[in-house]
Scaffold this motif. Structure first.
Motif: not given
Length: 263
Positions: A123-142
């Motif tokens: 749960g803490l890792l999930l929050w950290l992943a969301d909090w760190r920001g920089s969410h700009t990529r889409g599935t097509r860019q994987l």
């Protein structure tokens, strides 16, 4: 097994399977909290198959692209083929590891303390992943490496309480995917994983000659499918508005309560 037990099992599975809060933990905790006999493997399989049907229906257009156009060479076909390979690479790690350690996983799958600690940590890792920001990529860019990394994270779902959708969304967001895109890839990745798990569970049921209560099983299957379908739609609609923090806080609170109750 009482009707109320079967109904709650289906509803809890439907709500929690694709939320990042661990469906398996809640399915294990239900009989513990209510002082009921464990529902057993057959009902767990029925509940998970209901969730599988729901995700197949909800993402039917994506799956149509994967199946119908995934082996062509142009346009949407290239995207479908690419996504199909990404899902394959993302699924292989958990299948390989599960074959090796499934006995150990089953040994601790009903342990409330393990579930509590995993719920808090992931749960803490999930929050950290969301909090760190920089969410700009889409599935097509994987990339293939991205899919393998998400697949390696999915291996952690073998730990009771870790949450398959939770760990895959965490990894996807760490790689920069938008919340909705991370959820979408996580949900699609669930299809081969749940299917493999259910096939193995079905094999175990046949091996053990477990008596199957078809009326309960079909009821759990149908109810789980409906609730899961509604939950997927709701989560994808609101995840950008409400964020991930409420789910992370819920997991930490749940883990804390379990530690107090069962330590």
């Amino acid at each position: 097994m009482e009707v109320l037990h079967a109904f709650l099992l289906a509803v809890i599975q439907g709500i929690t399977e694709f939320l990042p809060i661990s469906s398996s933990a809640h399915l294990v905790l239900l009989p513990i909290i209510m002082h009921w006999q464990d529902q057993g493997l057959v009902m767990d399989i029925a509940a998970h198959l209901g969730s599988l049907l729901a995700v197949l229906v909800y993402f039917r257009n994506d799956l149509r692209n994967l199946i119908g156009r995934g082996f062509t060479s142009a346009g949407q076909g290239r995207e479908g083929r690419s996504l199909a390979w990404l899902l394959l690479w993302g699924t292989l790690p958990i299948l390989i590891v599960a074959i090796i350690v499934h006995t150990q996983v089953e040994q601790y799958s009903r342990n409330a303390i393990v579930i509590a600690l995993a719920s808090i940590f992931f749960g803490l890792l999930l929050w950290l992943a969301d909090w760190r920001g920089s969410h700009t990529r889409g599935t097509r860019q994987l990339t293939t490496m991205d899919a393998i990394l998400v697949g390696l994270a999915q291996v952690c779902a073998l730990i009771p309480g870790a949450s398959r959708s939770g760990v895959t969304m965490t990894a996807a967001m760490w790689l920069g995917l938008k919340r909705v895109e991370a959820a979408r890839f996580s949900f699609l990745l669930a299809i081969p994983t749940i299917l493999a798990t259910s096939l193995y569970g079905g094999y175990r049921v046949v091996q053990d000659a477990t008596a199957i209560r078809w009326s309960f099983g079909l009821g759990v299957f149908a109810c789980s499918a409906v609730v899961t379908l509604l939950c997927i739609h709701w989560f994808l609609q609101f995840v950008n508005r409400i964020g991930i923090l409420p789910f992370a806080l819920y997991r930490i609170l749940l883990g804390g309560v379990l530690l107090v109750a069962y330590w």
